[in-house]
Design a protein around this motif. Structure first.
Motif, mmCIF file in Angstrom:
data_model
loop_
_atom_site.group_PDB
_atom_site.id
_atom_site.type_symbol
_atom_site.label_atom_id
_atom_site.label_comp_id
_atom_site.label_asym_id
_atom_site.label_seq_id
_atom_site.Cartn_x
_atom_site.Cartn_y
_atom_site.Cartn_z
ATOM 1 N N ILE A 69 0.331 10.135 -13.427
ATOM 2 C CA ILE A 69 0.635 8.544 -13.569
ATOM 3 C C ILE A 69 1.568 8.570 -12.353
ATOM 4 O O ILE A 69 1.372 7.264 -11.363
ATOM 5 N N MET A 70 1.992 9.396 -11.633
ATOM 6 C CA MET A 70 2.754 9.726 -10.781
ATOM 7 C C MET A 70 2.549 9.162 -9.812
ATOM 8 O O MET A 70 2.722 7.961 -9.153
ATOM 9 N N ALA A 71 1.083 9.452 -9.874
ATOM 10 C CA ALA A 71 0.235 9.836 -8.554
ATOM 11 C C ALA A 71 -0.265 9.023 -8.516
ATOM 12 O O ALA A 71 -1.197 7.760 -7.175
ATOM 13 N N ILE A 72 -0.896 7.539 -10.113
ATOM 14 C CA ILE A 72 -1.389 6.047 -9.957
ATOM 15 C C ILE A 72 -0.371 5.044 -9.284
ATOM 16 O O ILE A 72 -0.613 4.078 -8.556
ATOM 17 N N PHE A 73 0.953 5.482 -9.501
ATOM 18 C CA PHE A 73 2.010 4.002 -9.494
ATOM 19 C C PHE A 73 2.245 4.797 -7.544
ATOM 20 O O PHE A 73 2.119 3.378 -7.256
ATOM 21 N N TRP A 74 1.631 6.033 -7.029
ATOM 22 C CA TRP A 74 2.044 5.951 -5.750
ATOM 23 C C TRP A 74 1.009 5.311 -4.870
ATOM 24 O O TRP A 74 1.425 4.067 -4.499
ATOM 25 N N PHE A 75 -0.388 5.537 -5.312
ATOM 26 C CA PHE A 75 -1.640 4.842 -4.227
ATOM 27 C C PHE A 75 -1.926 3.084 -5.227
ATOM 28 O O PHE A 75 -1.802 2.684 -4.111
ATOM 29 N N TYR A 76 -0.869 3.071 -6.744
ATOM 30 C CA TYR A 76 -1.000 1.637 -6.348
ATOM 31 C C TYR A 76 -0.137 0.618 -5.341
ATOM 32 O O TYR A 76 -0.616 -0.522 -5.339
ATOM 33 N N PHE A 77 1.402 1.329 -5.161
ATOM 34 C CA PHE A 77 2.062 0.761 -4.141
ATOM 35 C C PHE A 77 1.469 0.964 -3.188
ATOM 36 O O PHE A 77 1.819 0.295 -2.020
ATOM 37 N N LEU A 78 1.358 2.261 -2.403
ATOM 38 C CA LEU A 78 0.749 2.425 -1.296
ATOM 39 C C LEU A 78 -0.632 1.432 -0.685
ATOM 40 O O LEU A 78 -0.829 0.880 0.001
ATOM 41 N N THR A 79 -2.056 1.741 -1.796
ATOM 42 C CA THR A 79 -2.856 1.166 -1.297
ATOM 43 C C THR A 79 -3.102 0.199 -0.454
ATOM 44 O O THR A 79 -3.585 -0.413 0.762
ATOM 45 N N PRO A 80 -2.608 -1.091 -1.442
ATOM 46 C CA PRO A 80 -2.400 -3.019 -0.593
ATOM 47 C C PRO A 80 -1.568 -3.117 0.794
ATOM 48 O O PRO A 80 -1.773 -3.260 0.891
ATOM 49 N N MET A 81 -0.534 -2.002 0.330
ATOM 50 C CA MET A 81 -0.062 -1.851 1.575
ATOM 51 C C MET A 81 -0.071 -1.999 3.078
ATOM 52 O O MET A 81 -0.318 -2.294 4.197
ATOM 53 N N ILE A 82 -1.107 -0.296 3.090
ATOM 54 C CA ILE A 82 -2.005 0.375 3.646
ATOM 55 C C ILE A 82 -3.312 -0.487 4.017
ATOM 56 O O ILE A 82 -3.103 -1.164 5.143
ATOM 57 N N VAL A 83 -3.596 -1.086 3.443
ATOM 58 C CA VAL A 83 -5.020 -1.882 3.071
ATOM 59 C C VAL A 83 -4.133 -3.363 4.260
ATOM 60 O O VAL A 83 -5.028 -4.068 5.406
ATOM 61 N N SER A 84 -3.822 -3.414 4.010
ATOM 62 C CA SER A 84 -2.706 -5.548 4.378
ATOM 63 C C SER A 84 -2.544 -4.687 5.775
ATOM 64 O O SER A 84 -2.231 -5.834 6.875
ATOM 65 N N LYS A 85 -1.451 -3.650 5.991
ATOM 66 C CA LYS A 85 -1.527 -3.092 7.753
ATOM 67 C C LYS A 85 -2.869 -3.223 9.057
ATOM 68 O O LYS A 85 -2.422 -3.926 9.901
ATOM 69 N N PHE A 86 -4.064 -2.292 8.031
ATOM 70 C CA PHE A 86 -5.282 -2.494 8.766
ATOM 71 C C PHE A 86 -6.011 -3.900 9.101
ATOM 72 O O PHE A 86 -5.882 -4.414 9.794
ATOM 73 N N THR A 87 -6.059 -4.612 8.375
ATOM 74 C CA THR A 87 -6.511 -6.433 8.298
ATOM 75 C C THR A 87 -5.651 -7.587 8.237
ATOM 76 O O THR A 87 -6.350 -8.002 8.710
ATOM 77 N N GLY A 88 -4.566 -7.059 8.250
ATOM 78 C CA GLY A 88 -3.698 -8.353 8.666
ATOM 79 C C GLY A 88 -3.225 -9.217 7.589
ATOM 80 O O GLY A 88 -2.232 -9.770 8.011
ATOM 81 N N GLN A 89 -4.073 -8.569 6.537
ATOM 82 C CA GLN A 89 -3.967 -10.295 5.582
ATOM 83 C C GLN A 89 -2.869 -9.634 4.353
ATOM 84 O O GLN A 89 -2.348 -8.626 4.197
ATOM 85 N N GLN A 90 -1.825 -10.618 3.817
ATOM 86 C CA GLN A 90 -1.379 -9.965 2.577
ATOM 87 C C GLN A 90 -1.292 -10.734 0.673
ATOM 88 O O GLN A 90 -2.627 -11.203 1.364
ATOM 89 N N GLY A 91 -0.998 -10.073 1.314
ATOM 90 C CA GLY A 91 -0.900 -10.219 -1.119
ATOM 91 C C GLY A 91 -1.652 -9.658 -0.959
ATOM 92 O O GLY A 91 -1.954 -8.364 -1.129
ATOM 93 N N GLU A 92 -2.770 -10.039 -1.773
ATOM 94 C CA GLU A 92 -3.922 -9.958 -2.446
ATOM 95 C C GLU A 92 -5.332 -9.605 -1.531
ATOM 96 O O GLU A 92 -6.579 -9.618 -2.801
ATOM 97 N N ALA A 93 -5.053 -8.326 -1.067
ATOM 98 C CA ALA A 93 -5.814 -8.243 -0.109
ATOM 99 C C ALA A 93 -6.303 -7.290 -0.639
ATOM 100 O O ALA A 93 -7.926 -6.690 -0.646
ATOM 101 N N VAL A 94 -5.959 -6.083 -1.669
ATOM 102 C CA VAL A 94 -6.864 -5.401 -2.496
ATOM 103 C C VAL A 94 -6.249 -5.904 -4.353
ATOM 104 O O VAL A 94 -5.518 -5.717 -4.285
ATOM 105 N N GLY A 95 -7.515 -5.650 -4.868
ATOM 106 C CA GLY A 95 -7.496 -6.254 -6.582
ATOM 107 C C GLY A 95 -6.718 -5.033 -7.165
ATOM 108 O O GLY A 95 -7.005 -3.100 -6.667
ATOM 109 N N PRO A 96 -6.252 -4.736 -8.319
ATOM 110 C CA PRO A 96 -5.627 -3.569 -9.041
ATOM 111 C C PRO A 96 -6.907 -2.733 -9.330
ATOM 112 O O PRO A 96 -6.461 -1.120 -9.305
ATOM 113 N N PHE A 97 -8.099 -3.292 -9.334
ATOM 114 C CA PHE A 97 -9.593 -2.076 -9.556
ATOM 115 C C PHE A 97 -9.479 -1.231 -8.100
ATOM 116 O O PHE A 97 -10.187 0.189 -8.688
#
Lengths: 227, 255
Positions: A69-97
């Motif tokens: 569960i801790m790992a799920i929380f980590w990647f749930y937090f990190l994935t959108p951050m990292i993706v938006s850093k690379f694509t420049g998009q903000q917010g809903e760049a990646v969904g929960p799924f």
């Protein structure tokens, strides 16, 4: 508790089926991704180069030391951050799924890499040496000699881990993704019939997992004879 | 990055956010250790039952293991917490939900009641018992069959064979896998957050929600998990070396 009302399961069949499809999608992607990256991680860990083996070992040990569960929380937090850093998009760049999928692939690749590493190590070292003597390079020796045998040896353990993975998909409940358990929970909140719905979920999981683990056991017996 | 966040005043339960982490660690350990007590006792009984010559005991043991192993832990958590009070006699169920929480106030800034704690401990304990049972069974089965025969031939009864021959050997063999089972229960205790037990993972998420310092909060919890895991592994290694049975190779792993 008054009378049971099992009709509620039929009433909410569409959303329960949708939830099960989400669970199965997550399971299939995590299984494929976990085995693929798990193989690469295992090869990296067994590499002669410290630059590969040390980070790989660190990642695997880190993931295995923290709760799923801790790992799920980590990647749930990190994935959108990292993706938006690379694509420049903000917010809903990646969904929960997508975030859940990334979390599951990461965790499962760490678990699978340990299984696959043991599988690779079960192959006598004379075989890669012979492959090398025949002029096969590293990838050819891995792809044609070591890995096919390792996977064959490890098949029962990998399938057992797949059954555990299928059960673990229910953990996406913690990030409010509507998987099978999440769908049942939602229907339970709407109708107040959580008893029937949770019992139904338990029975469905039980039947699937029992059948799967029985099949693995039979396969294991057959493989033992063939060897 | 702002690590001073942990020294800030927390809105409730404990003085600072560091206090929340400490409370989380305390309840993670409390749930894990209580559940471990159940898991080791029930697991040993079930594991022994699966190795006896008694067909009914073996069947019961197998049913137990298959039942608890093939339902996801999270679903089991909901069965104990939400479903169990509704299917037992109404008066008992009402007692669990209404009276049990007021039996005593939990210490260490717990923001949940005795009933959540009990449900989590029962669930984790009985679930892990099925895993412990498998380890105990394979430990007993790994000792040569000749030992049992020799014991019986010397006139020991079957319970005596277990007491003096099989179990002393099996317990030494299963210590390394038991270490990894304890680490598993320690990590699995985080599923208790779904029924409201504020253990370490839940506290770190709560800190992130209150302060928006998600990275710091998760890092702190992760480090605590790593430190406890390492401590358990290293102290058990020392014990394993002392009690290892010559000729039986087993290694603790972190899984």
């Amino acid at each position: 508790m008054g009378e049971f009302d099992w009709g509620v399961i039929w009433t909410y069949r569409a959303s329960l089926v949708d939830g099960m499809i989400t669970s199965l999608q997550l399971f299939a992607i995590a299984l494929a991704g976990g085995i693929f990256f798990g193989t690469l991680l295992a090869m990296a860990r067994l590499s002669r180069w410290k630059a590969l083996s040390v980070p790989a070992a660190g990642f695997v040990n880190l993931i295995r030391a923290i709760p799923f569960i801790m790992a799920i929380f980590w990647f749930y937090f990190l994935t959108p951050m990292i993706v938006s850093k690379f694509t420049g998009q903000q917010g809903e760049a990646v969904g929960p799924f997508t975030s859940a999928v990334v979390a599951f692939i990461m965790v499962e690749s760490a678990y699978y890499s340990e299984i696959i590493r043991a599988g690779i190590q079960s192959i006598p070292s004379g075989q890669p040496a012979a492959a090398h003597a025949l002029g096969l390079n590293y990838w050819q020796s891995m792809g044609y000699v070591v890995l096919p045998q390792a996977f064959r040896n490890m098949l029962p353990v990998m399938l057992t881990q797949a059954v555990i993975l299928f059960q673990d998909t229910s953990l996406v409940y913690v990030v409010a993704l509507k998987d099978f358990l999440g769908a049942a929970s939602k229907a339970g909140q709407l109708t107040g019939r959580i008893v029937e719905l949770y019992l139904f979920v338990a029975v469905v999981f039980f039947i699937i997992c029992l059948a799967a683990s029985r099949a693995v056991k039979r396969l294991q017996a057959n493989l033992a004879v063939a060897r | 990055m702002d690590w001073n966040v942990f020294l800030e005043q927390a809105p409730s339960g404990g003085k600072t956010y560091l206090g929340w982490l400490a409370s989380g660690l305390f309840w993670t350990m409390a749930v894990s250790l209580c559940a471990w007590a159940i898991a080791s006792v029930v697991g040993c009984v079930v594991g022994v039952a699966r190795t006896t010559p008694l067909a009914w005991a073996r069947l019961l043991g197998t049913c137990y293991v298959e039942l608890f192993r093939n339902i996801p832990l999270l679903v089991q958590m909901f069965l104990w917490y939400f479903v169990m009070p509704e299917v037992i006699p109404t008066a008992w169920g009402d007692w669990l939900k209404q009276d049990m929480p007021y039996l005593l106030t939990l210490p260490f800034a717990a923001q949940f009641s005795l009933w959540e704690f009990t449900a989590a401990v029962l669930c984790l304990g009985l679930y892990t018992a099925s895993r412990v049972a498998e380890q105990v069974r394979s430990g007993i089965e790994s000792a040569p069959q000749g030992q049992t025969s020799a014991g019986l031939a010397m006139g020991l009864t079957l319970p005596q064979v277990y007491r003096y021959v099989k179990l002393p050997m099996a317990f030494r063999i299963v210590i390394p896998p038991m270490t990894s089972e304890f680490l598993t229960i320690f990590k699995n205790s985080s599923t208790a957050l779904t029924i409201g037990v504020l253990e370490l993972t839940a506290q770190s998420r709560q800190i992130s929600e209150y302060t928006f310092k998600t990275f710091e909060a998760f890092t702190a919890a992760t480090l605590i998990y790593i430190v406890v895991t390492m401590t358990v592994i290293f102290s058990m290694r020392a014990l394993e070396r002392r009690v290892a049975v010559p000729g039986f190779i087993a290694q603790a792993s972190g899984r």
